[in-house]
Scaffold this motif. Structure first.
Motif, PDB file in Angstrom:
ATOM      1  N   ARG A  46       0.825  -1.214   0.000  1.00  9.93           N
ATOM      2  CA  ARG A  46       0.000   0.000   0.000  1.00  9.93           C
ATOM      3  C   ARG A  46       0.857   1.261   0.000  1.00  9.93           C
ATOM      4  NH1 ARG A  46      -0.739  -1.889   5.388  1.00  9.93           N
ATOM      5  NH2 ARG A  46       0.289  -0.573   6.944  1.00  9.93           N
ATOM      6  N   ILE A  47       2.104   1.136   0.423  1.00  5.56           N
ATOM      7  CA  ILE A  47       2.995   2.295   0.463  1.00  5.56           C
ATOM      8  C   ILE A  47       3.746   2.350  -0.856  1.00  5.56           C
ATOM      9  CG2 ILE A  47       4.906   3.397   1.675  1.00  5.56           C
ATOM     10  CD1 ILE A  47       3.943   1.927   4.194  1.00  5.56           C
ATOM     11  N   ALA A  48       3.350   3.288  -1.706  1.00  4.70           N
ATOM     12  CA  ALA A  48       3.833   3.327  -3.081  1.00  4.70           C
ATOM     13  C   ALA A  48       4.286   4.728  -3.457  1.00  4.70           C
ATOM     14  CB  ALA A  48       2.716   2.863  -4.027  1.00  4.70           C
ATOM     15  N   PRO A  49       5.153   4.849  -4.468  1.00  4.78           N
ATOM     16  CA  PRO A  49       5.626   6.170  -4.895  1.00  4.78           C
ATOM     17  C   PRO A  49       4.531   6.934  -5.630  1.00  4.78           C
ATOM     18  CG  PRO A  49       6.458   4.498  -6.386  1.00  4.78           C
ATOM     19  CD  PRO A  49       5.768   3.763  -5.269  1.00  4.78           C
ATOM     20  N   LEU A  50       4.578   8.272  -5.526  1.00  8.02           N
ATOM     21  CA  LEU A  50       3.636   9.096  -6.274  1.00  8.02           C
ATOM     22  C   LEU A  50       3.914   9.038  -7.770  1.00  8.02           C
ATOM     23  CD1 LEU A  50       3.151  12.315  -4.118  1.00  8.02           C
ATOM     24  CD2 LEU A  50       1.929  10.138  -4.044  1.00  8.02           C
ATOM     25  N   ALA A  51       5.145   8.673  -8.157  1.00  5.58           N
ATOM     26  CA  ALA A  51       5.499   8.493  -9.567  1.00  5.58           C
ATOM     27  C   ALA A  51       6.438   7.300  -9.665  1.00  5.58           C
ATOM     28  CB  ALA A  51       6.169   9.739 -10.131  1.00  5.58           C
ATOM     29  N   PRO A  52       6.279   6.451 -10.680  1.00  7.88           N
ATOM     30  CA  PRO A  52       7.117   5.244 -10.788  1.00  7.88           C
ATOM     31  C   PRO A  52       8.608   5.542 -10.909  1.00  7.88           C
ATOM     32  CG  PRO A  52       5.225   5.090 -12.252  1.00  7.88           C
ATOM     33  CD  PRO A  52       5.253   6.498 -11.738  1.00  7.88           C
ATOM     34  N   SER A  53       8.960   6.735 -11.393  1.00  6.79           N
ATOM     35  CA  SER A  53      10.372   7.066 -11.575  1.00  6.79           C
ATOM     36  C   SER A  53      11.068   7.429 -10.271  1.00  6.79           C
ATOM     37  CB  SER A  53      10.507   8.235 -12.548  1.00  6.79           C
ATOM     38  OG  SER A  53       9.820   9.381 -12.051  1.00  6.79           O
ATOM     39  N   MET A  54      10.325   7.601  -9.204  1.00  2.00           N
ATOM     40  CA  MET A  54      10.924   8.010  -7.930  1.00  2.00           C
ATOM     41  C   MET A  54      11.731   6.867  -7.335  1.00  2.00           C
ATOM     42  SD  MET A  54       7.812  10.186  -6.187  1.00  2.00           S
ATOM     43  CE  MET A  54       7.399  11.822  -6.809  1.00  2.00           C
ATOM     44  N   ARG A  55      12.984   7.157  -6.939  1.00  4.49           N
ATOM     45  CA  ARG A  55      13.816   6.175  -6.267  1.00  4.49           C
ATOM     46  C   ARG A  55      14.768   6.894  -5.315  1.00  4.49           C
ATOM     47  NH1 ARG A  55      16.022   2.218  -9.464  1.00  4.49           N
ATOM     48  NH2 ARG A  55      17.573   1.857  -7.840  1.00  4.49           N
ATOM     49  N   PHE A  56      15.231   6.182  -4.298  1.00  8.13           N
ATOM     50  CA  PHE A  56      16.090   6.805  -3.284  1.00  8.13           C
ATOM     51  C   PHE A  56      16.798   5.731  -2.476  1.00  8.13           C
ATOM     52  CE2 PHE A  56      12.248   5.792  -0.971  1.00  8.13           C
ATOM     53  CZ  PHE A  56      12.731   5.320   0.241  1.00  8.13           C
ATOM     54  N   ALA A  57      17.807   6.159  -1.725  1.00  8.08           N
ATOM     55  CA  ALA A  57      18.455   5.338  -0.703  1.00  8.08           C
ATOM     56  C   ALA A  57      18.984   6.286   0.360  1.00  8.08           C
ATOM     57  CB  ALA A  57      19.583   4.507  -1.295  1.00  8.08           C
ATOM     58  N   GLY A  58      18.881   5.890   1.623  1.00  3.08           N
ATOM     59  CA  GLY A  58      19.400   6.730   2.691  1.00  3.08           C
ATOM     60  C   GLY A  58      19.065   6.177   4.055  1.00  3.08           C
ATOM     61  N   PRO A  59      19.592   6.810   5.110  1.00  2.00           N
ATOM     62  CA  PRO A  59      19.307   6.385   6.483  1.00  2.00           C
ATOM     63  C   PRO A  59      17.964   6.916   6.963  1.00  2.00           C
ATOM     64  CG  PRO A  59      20.823   8.230   6.509  1.00  2.00           C
ATOM     65  CD  PRO A  59      20.587   7.898   5.060  1.00  2.00           C
ATOM     66  N   ALA A  60      17.275   6.114   7.755  1.00  2.00           N
ATOM     67  CA  ALA A  60      15.953   6.484   8.257  1.00  2.00           C
ATOM     68  C   ALA A  60      16.041   7.463   9.417  1.00  2.00           C
ATOM     69  CB  ALA A  60      15.196   5.240   8.697  1.00  2.00           C
ATOM     70  N   LEU A  61      15.205   8.474   9.360  1.00  2.00           N
ATOM     71  CA  LEU A  61      14.878   9.319  10.509  1.00  2.00           C
ATOM     72  C   LEU A  61      13.421   9.000  10.816  1.00  2.00           C
ATOM     73  CD1 LEU A  61      15.657  13.139  10.877  1.00  2.00           C
ATOM     74  CD2 LEU A  61      13.656  12.046  11.875  1.00  2.00           C
ATOM     75  N   THR A  62      13.160   8.336  11.942  1.00  3.15           N
ATOM     76  CA  THR A  62      11.835   7.771  12.187  1.00  3.15           C
ATOM     77  C   THR A  62      10.933   8.717  12.975  1.00  3.15           C
ATOM     78  OG1 THR A  62      12.560   6.624  14.196  1.00  3.15           O
ATOM     79  CG2 THR A  62      12.738   5.426  12.105  1.00  3.15           C
ATOM     80  N   VAL A  63       9.656   8.685  12.613  1.00  6.01           N
ATOM     81  CA  VAL A  63       8.654   9.562  13.210  1.00  6.01           C
ATOM     82  C   VAL A  63       7.419   8.746  13.544  1.00  6.01           C
ATOM     83  CG1 VAL A  63       7.350  11.707  12.955  1.00  6.01           C
ATOM     84  CG2 VAL A  63       9.463  11.379  11.645  1.00  6.01           C
ATOM     85  N   GLU A  64       6.899   8.919  14.749  1.00  7.09           N
ATOM     86  CA  GLU A  64       5.608   8.337  15.110  1.00  7.09           C
ATOM     87  C   GLU A  64       4.639   9.476  15.389  1.00  7.09           C
ATOM     88  OE1 GLU A  64       3.446   5.334  18.321  1.00  7.09           O
ATOM     89  OE2 GLU A  64       5.556   5.860  18.564  1.00  7.09           O
ATOM     90  N   VAL A  65       3.501   9.456  14.724  1.00 10.17           N
ATOM     91  CA  VAL A  65       2.485  10.490  14.917  1.00 10.17           C
ATOM     92  C   VAL A  65       1.174   9.846  15.335  1.00 10.17           C
ATOM     93  CG1 VAL A  65       3.555  11.966  13.179  1.00 10.17           C
ATOM     94  CG2 VAL A  65       1.667  10.474  12.516  1.00 10.17           C
ATOM     95  N   ARG A  66       0.300  10.666  15.910  1.00 11.73           N
ATOM     96  CA  ARG A  66      -1.083  10.247  16.083  1.00 11.73           C
ATOM     97  C   ARG A  66      -1.796  10.426  14.755  1.00 11.73           C
ATOM     98  NH1 ARG A  66      -3.235  10.447  21.297  1.00 11.73           N
ATOM     99  NH2 ARG A  66      -5.193   9.827  20.290  1.00 11.73           N
ATOM    100  N   PRO A  67      -2.747   9.550  14.416  1.00 12.65           N
ATOM    101  CA  PRO A  67      -3.431   9.667  13.131  1.00 12.65           C
ATOM    102  C   PRO A  67      -3.968  11.074  12.895  1.00 12.65           C
ATOM    103  CG  PRO A  67      -4.046   7.610  14.173  1.00 12.65           C
ATOM    104  CD  PRO A  67      -3.228   8.374  15.184  1.00 12.65           C
ATOM    105  N   GLY A  68      -3.649  11.611  11.711  1.00 14.35           N
ATOM    106  CA  GLY A  68      -4.182  12.912  11.325  1.00 14.35           C
ATOM    107  C   GLY A  68      -3.447  14.113  11.881  1.00 14.35           C
ATOM    108  N   ASP A  69      -2.328  13.894  12.579  1.00 11.26           N
ATOM    109  CA  ASP A  69      -1.578  15.021  13.152  1.00 11.26           C
ATOM    110  C   ASP A  69      -0.124  14.954  12.680  1.00 11.26           C
ATOM    111  OD1 ASP A  69      -1.923  17.076  15.765  1.00 11.26           O
ATOM    112  OD2 ASP A  69       0.132  16.426  15.356  1.00 11.26           O
TER     113      ASP A  69
END
Length: 232
Positions: A46-69
Motif C-alpha cells: 500500500r505504500i507506493a511512490p507518487l510516480a514510478p520514476s521516484m527512487r532513493f536510498a538513505g538512512p531512516a529518521l523515524t517519526v511516530e504520529v497520532r493519526p491525522g496530526d
C-alpha cells in the motif's frame, strides 16, 4: 531512573548507516535487497511512490504520529540532516494528509532525499513536479492538525516492518525495503552477486540456452508434485 526518563520522546543523536553503504545500495533495486535480506524488510504494497520514476536510498529518521496530526513531522524536519529519509508511522490512516507541497519544498531545501509515510499526503502533482521521492499509503485533500505529541527516532512500525533510526531505506517503483543498519554492509556483496546471477539467467533465456530454471525438477520432487527419478 524511570523508563520515560531513559527514553525521551525525541532522540536527537543516533548512528546512521554508513554513507558508502548508502551509495552502493542506491545502485540496487529494492527487490534485490529484499531478496538478499531473506525476503524480508519490504513494506506493505500500500505504500507506493507518487510516480514510478521516484527512487532513493538513505538512512531512516523515524517519526511516530497520532493519526491525522503532523506536529512531529515538522519536528523531524527541524532535526533532519542532508541525505536522511523521513519515515513516518502514520498508523495507516488516510482520513487526512500528513504532508503536502509546502513541507515537501522544505524537505528538499534541507537535503532530505525522500519521505515514506504509512498514511496519506496531498498536492500530489506539485510533489511530482518538485521531484521529491514521496512514498505514501494514499492521497487525501484534507489537512492535518498540528497539536498532538509523538516520538522521533524511536523504532516504528511502517507497512508491517520495524524501522529504527539509522537503518538503510531503499525505494523505487516496486516499493520500499528496509535493512537493519548493522546488516547493510554485509548485504552489498550478496546483492551484487544476485544481480550478476539474474543478468546471466536473463541472457540464457534470451539465447534459449536455458528456458527453465535448473532447480525446477528438484523443487517439484520436494513438493511431491513429481516422483523420484521423474522430470517434467
Amino acid at each position: 531512573m524511570s523508563l520515560a526518563a531513559a527514553l525521551p520522546d525525541v532522540i536527537r543523536d543516533f548512528e546512521r548507516v554508513d554513507a558508502d553503504v548508502v551509495a552502493q545500495a542506491a545502485g540496487f533495486a529494492s527487490s534485490i535487497l529484499a531478496d538478499v535480506a531473506g525476503r524480508r524488510g519490504a513494506l506493505h504494497g500500500r505504500i507506493a511512490p507518487l510516480a514510478p520514476s521516484m527512487r532513493f536510498a538513505g538512512p531512516a529518521l523515524t517519526v511516530e504520529v497520532r493519526p491525522g496530526d503532523n506536529l512531529m513531522i515538522h519536528a523531524a524536519l527541524a532535526l533532519a540532516r542532508p541525505g536522511d529519509v523521513i519515515v513516518v508511522d502514520g498508523k495507516g490512516d488516510l482520513s487526512s494528509a500528513l504532508m503536502g507541497e509546502i513541507m515537501s519544498q522544505q524537505a528538499v531545501a534541507l537535503g532530505v532525499v525522500a519521505v515514506v509515510i504509512d498514511g496519506a499526503v496531498r498536492d500530489a502533482e506539485a510533489i511530482r513536479a518538485l521531484g521529491l521521492p514521496m512514498f505514501a499509503a494514499g492521497l487525501n485533500p484534507n489537512g492535518p492538525t498540528k497539536s498532538v505529541a509523538g516520538r522521533l527516532n524511536h523504532p516504528v512500525s511502517v507497512g508491517g516492518v520495524t524501522v529504527r533510526a539509522g537503518d538503510l531505506v531503499v525505494g523505487d517503483a516496486d516499493g520500499v525495503t528496509v535493512v537493519e543498519r548493522e546488516k547493510a554492509a554485509a548485504l552489498m556483496p550478496l546483492a551484487a552477486e544476485k544481480v550478476a546471477a539474474e543478468t546471466q539467467r536473463i541472457a540464457d533465456i534470451q539465447s534459449r540456452k536455458a528456458l527453465r530454471p535448473a532447480w525446477l525438477d528438484g523443487a517439484l520432487r520436494a513438493a511431491g508434485v513429481i516422483g523420484d527419478g521423474e522430470a517434467l
